[in-house]
Motif scaffolding. Sequence first.
Motif: not given
Length: 304
Positions: A72, A74-77, A83, A107, A111-112
């Motif tokens: 998740l 990845v979509f919420m960096p 977090n 997370a 993440n990107p």
Amino acid sequence: MVKVIGRNLSMELPKYFQDFITLSLSVIIEALPFVMLGMFFSMAVRVWLPHDWLLQHLPKQPFLRRALISLLGVFMPVCECGNVPLARGLLAKGLTPAESLTFLLAAPILNPVTIITTQQAFSDDTTVLIARILGGFLIANLIGWIYSSTRQDAMLRPEFVASCKEKRDNSNRLVDALHFFKHETRTMMPALIIGAMVAGLIQVVVPRETILLLGNSPAWSVLVMILLAFVVSICSSVDAFFALAFRGTFTSGSLVSFLTFGPMIDIKMLSLMRTTYRRTVLVQVSFLVVLLTALLGLVVNYVF
């Protein structure tokens, strides 16, 4: 030397006290934007996300479910400190404590922003990047699996459980959002400040020379960098560039351990997680993460 000047008073602050203030403030300033972003995400999840939407769209098979939850980020960096409030919102919407731990541990690494900064810092050494990504994914899912067999309600603080059971008037979601944001602010801010002050104090007390002395040993370097990651409490979005400064002194495996352990467990993170999880759970999780990240670093040192 900083001087504090008042009416008929001029006083020089000791250097160690200056360093303590500087280091503590740097942790707070670095973490605060991400904590605030995490609280906004948490507020949105708790107030506007339909109650069963998340649970309906996650796989039923436990391993696949935790694997997806660990991605998740990845979509919420959001950085690791942001977090925690986000995980609180997801818990309130139906995630189990074991699943929320999987999310919290994975997370910050998956993440990107973290992946891109790690690739930029270690562009000529893909081992560090790949080991960090795979290590973060595997460790988070392993710990999530371990705690999936634990009685879930025994993992959380009673105060948090009580706050999740509060009945709110859904007819005015803006009022509910402000209520949750106010509650999260009062919970998160003291934890962040205390964690930053402890991190600053330890950095002043522990001599940097002692840490660097053990940097070339394949085994000791891993343990030293895990300790350093715990103390400095640096954000996962920039920690790769911090680790890069130790590249000529420390082994590759120790750098991987630093980059994996720090986003999962550090002083600041534990202080924030204490608002939600029981102390015994945090001690056990910390011990497991130390063992697993140390093993990861040793594998990189001796195999690659």
